[in-house]
Design a protein around this motif. Structure first.
Motif, PDB file in Angstrom:
ATOM      1  N   UNK A 318      11.170  -1.913 -25.197  1.00 23.89           N
ATOM      2  CA  UNK A 318       9.935  -2.423 -24.590  1.00 23.89           C
ATOM      3  C   UNK A 318       9.370  -1.380 -23.640  1.00 23.89           C
ATOM      4  N   UNK A 319       8.091  -1.049 -23.811  1.00 25.92           N
ATOM      5  CA  UNK A 319       7.485  -0.008 -22.979  1.00 25.92           C
ATOM      6  C   UNK A 319       7.368  -0.454 -21.529  1.00 25.92           C
ATOM      7  N   UNK A 320       7.701   0.443 -20.644  1.00 25.84           N
ATOM      8  CA  UNK A 320       7.541   0.188 -19.211  1.00 25.84           C
ATOM      9  C   UNK A 320       6.076  -0.065 -18.913  1.00 25.84           C
ATOM     10  N   UNK A 321       5.793  -1.135 -18.183  1.00 25.11           N
ATOM     11  CA  UNK A 321       4.428  -1.474 -17.789  1.00 25.11           C
ATOM     12  C   UNK A 321       4.118  -0.776 -16.460  1.00 25.11           C
ATOM     13  N   UNK A 322       3.147   0.144 -16.446  1.00 21.97           N
ATOM     14  CA  UNK A 322       2.826   0.862 -15.203  1.00 21.97           C
ATOM     15  C   UNK A 322       2.530  -0.045 -14.018  1.00 21.97           C
ATOM     16  N   UNK A 323       2.056  -1.273 -14.292  1.00 20.32           N
ATOM     17  CA  UNK A 323       1.764  -2.194 -13.197  1.00 20.32           C
ATOM     18  C   UNK A 323       3.018  -2.537 -12.393  1.00 20.32           C
ATOM     19  N   UNK A 324       4.192  -2.363 -13.018  1.00 18.78           N
ATOM     20  CA  UNK A 324       5.441  -2.643 -12.308  1.00 18.78           C
ATOM     21  C   UNK A 324       5.760  -1.574 -11.261  1.00 18.78           C
ATOM     22  N   UNK A 325       4.931  -0.542 -11.198  1.00 17.97           N
ATOM     23  CA  UNK A 325       5.106   0.478 -10.175  1.00 17.97           C
ATOM     24  C   UNK A 325       4.132   0.346  -9.020  1.00 17.97           C
ATOM     25  N   UNK A 326       3.301  -0.697  -9.049  1.00 16.61           N
ATOM     26  CA  UNK A 326       2.278  -0.856  -8.001  1.00 16.61           C
ATOM     27  C   UNK A 326       2.918  -1.024  -6.628  1.00 16.61           C
ATOM     28  N   UNK A 327       3.942  -1.860  -6.534  1.00 20.76           N
ATOM     29  CA  UNK A 327       4.584  -2.088  -5.232  1.00 20.76           C
ATOM     30  C   UNK A 327       5.137  -0.791  -4.655  1.00 20.76           C
ATOM     31  N   UNK A 328       5.685   0.055  -5.518  1.00 22.51           N
ATOM     32  CA  UNK A 328       6.198   1.351  -5.067  1.00 22.51           C
ATOM     33  C   UNK A 328       5.069   2.196  -4.499  1.00 22.51           C
ATOM     34  N   UNK A 329       3.945   2.242  -5.191  1.00 23.55           N
ATOM     35  CA  UNK A 329       2.801   3.035  -4.732  1.00 23.55           C
ATOM     36  C   UNK A 329       2.274   2.534  -3.388  1.00 23.55           C
ATOM     37  N   UNK A 330       2.182   1.219  -3.254  1.00 24.08           N
ATOM     38  CA  UNK A 330       1.620   0.664  -2.020  1.00 24.08           C
ATOM     39  C   UNK A 330       2.556   0.902  -0.841  1.00 24.08           C
ATOM     40  N   UNK A 331       3.858   0.810  -1.057  1.00 24.02           N
ATOM     41  CA  UNK A 331       4.801   1.120   0.012  1.00 24.02           C
ATOM     42  C   UNK A 331       4.728   2.606   0.368  1.00 24.02           C
ATOM     43  N   UNK A 343      -2.834   2.976  -7.302  1.00 26.27           N
ATOM     44  CA  UNK A 343      -2.529   1.546  -7.203  1.00 26.27           C
ATOM     45  C   UNK A 343      -3.784   0.723  -7.465  1.00 26.27           C
ATOM     46  N   UNK A 344      -4.900   1.160  -6.900  1.00 20.71           N
ATOM     47  CA  UNK A 344      -6.165   0.452  -7.141  1.00 20.71           C
ATOM     48  C   UNK A 344      -6.529   0.477  -8.623  1.00 20.71           C
ATOM     49  N   UNK A 345      -6.324   1.619  -9.247  1.00 21.93           N
ATOM     50  CA  UNK A 345      -6.647   1.767 -10.673  1.00 21.93           C
ATOM     51  C   UNK A 345      -5.804   0.803 -11.505  1.00 21.93           C
TER      52      UNK A 345
END
Length: 365
Positions: A318-331, A343-345
């Protein structure tokens, strides 16, 4: 003369200990609340985000706490009765934070009274089990306690702080933290250090603070690789676990930056590893330059068990969903604001504050 000097030194130590206890490095402190009140008067985005917490706090006033004797989520499949019961109990976590936040902003004692009731209920019933994947869920009550601790009664403060101290101490002494065990160096330890560090600065325990700082330096050295990947990514073949490593390390680095002034985001270990390098390593998988099929070569049987249980995110390939990295970016935005546009994108929104954490970041800088 010598006795006078000793007395003066003792008073200084006690004064420093008291100041450490009252300082707020985990939750929003007085300067941050003052900034927030100003923003709430003029910034519509912040008003909208805060309104969610106001609504949640108001609902919590009419509800009762649902503490659970032992948090049990780690290692259990979806549908397991113990995991289901824990998930229900953990709905309290957001309520506790909302109540504390709204109290600090409004000054209305009814929110403080209810915050204290929730914290005391959990502190009285919950028994820590030394599992950091379970204890990582305690972020919100620790932050809430940090925001209201100086307003709690002496008895309530004693009960809650003792519960938090027990949680940290059992994390340190528990079987999952023994030398030679993978859970003493992998993502478990990242979460362990985060929780211990949050507790350490919330209750003003210098021994726990020292343990956290030394532990974080070592974790950056042993858990992150010189190329930017993590040992968890290698063993699980999943960006899911790389992100799961970075989030607690980033949260802890924020607390330590506020408390000590030291930037552990850019800190480089003797091995050449750093949180920043491992965050940068993730970026191509978030901006679309690279993709990754998850769990294909995982060495952990539990990943396959979850896939067989119908948990789609753990199905090999299953391909990694980039949205699952949003929390990392915001922190990470706390340290590097250039990451927030991505993160906004991913969120498909161009708000100045794409989430509450980004507001907190600005308040705490």
């Amino acid at each position: 003369m010598k006795k006078c000097l000793i007395v003066v030194q003792l008073l200084l130590v006690l004064g420093l200990a008291s100041g450490s206890l009252q300082a707020q490095y985990v939750g929003l402190g007085k300067p941050e609340i003052k900034k927030l009140k100003t923003l709430l008067k003029k910034d519509e985005e912040v008003k909208k985000l805060y309104a969610v917490y106001q609504q949640r706090a108001d609902q919590a006033l009419g509800e009762e706490p649902h503490p659970i004797d032992t948090i049990r989520s780690e290692g259990l499949l979806q549908g397991n009765p113990k995991k289901t019961a824990t998930q229900f109990a953990l709905t309290d976590m957001g309520r506790i934070y909302a109540l504390a936040l709204v109290y600090r902003v409004s000054g209305d004692e009814k929110y403080l009274t209810k915050t204290a009731a929730y914290l005391k209920a959990w502190a009285t019933k919950n028994t820590p089990n030394g599992d950091p994947i379970d204890d990582t869920n305690l972020d919100n009550p620790i932050e809430a306690y940090d925001m209201v601790k100086e307003k709690l009664s002496r008895d309530d403060d004693g009960i809650v702080s003792a519960w938090l101290r027990r949680t940290a101490q059992i994390e340190i002494s528990g079987p999952h933290n023994r030398p030679g065990r993978g859970t003493a160096t992998n993502n478990w330890h990242s979460h362990r250090l985060k929780i211990i560090g949050e507790i350490a600065y919330a209750i003003g325990d210098t021994a726990l603070q020292n343990y956290t700082i030394n532990g974080l330096k070592k974790q950056i050295e042993t858990n992150l690789n010189p190329d930017g990947s993590s040992t968890d990514f290698v063993s699980r073949d999943a960006l899911h676990y790389h992100v799961y490593d970075l989030e607690p390390l980033l949260k802890l680095a924020i607390v330590l930056r506020r408390a000590t002034g030291v930037d552990y985001y850019t800190y480089v270990a003797p091995t050449g590893t750093s949180i920043k390098k491992s965050t940068d390593w993730l970026l191509p998988y978030l901006n679309g330059q690279k993709t990754h099929g998850e769990f294909v070569n995982s060495t952990v049987p539990f990943d396959r068990e979850r896939a067989k249980n119908g948990e789609a995110a753990y199905k090999a390939g299953t391909l990694f969903d980039p949205k699952n990295g949003i929390a990392t970016l915001v922190l990470a935005d706390y340290f590097d604001p250039t990451l927030l546009p991505l993160a906004r994108q991913l969120l498909n929104k161009q708000d100045r504050y794409p989430g509450w954490q980004s507001v907190v970041n600005d308040l705490e800088k």
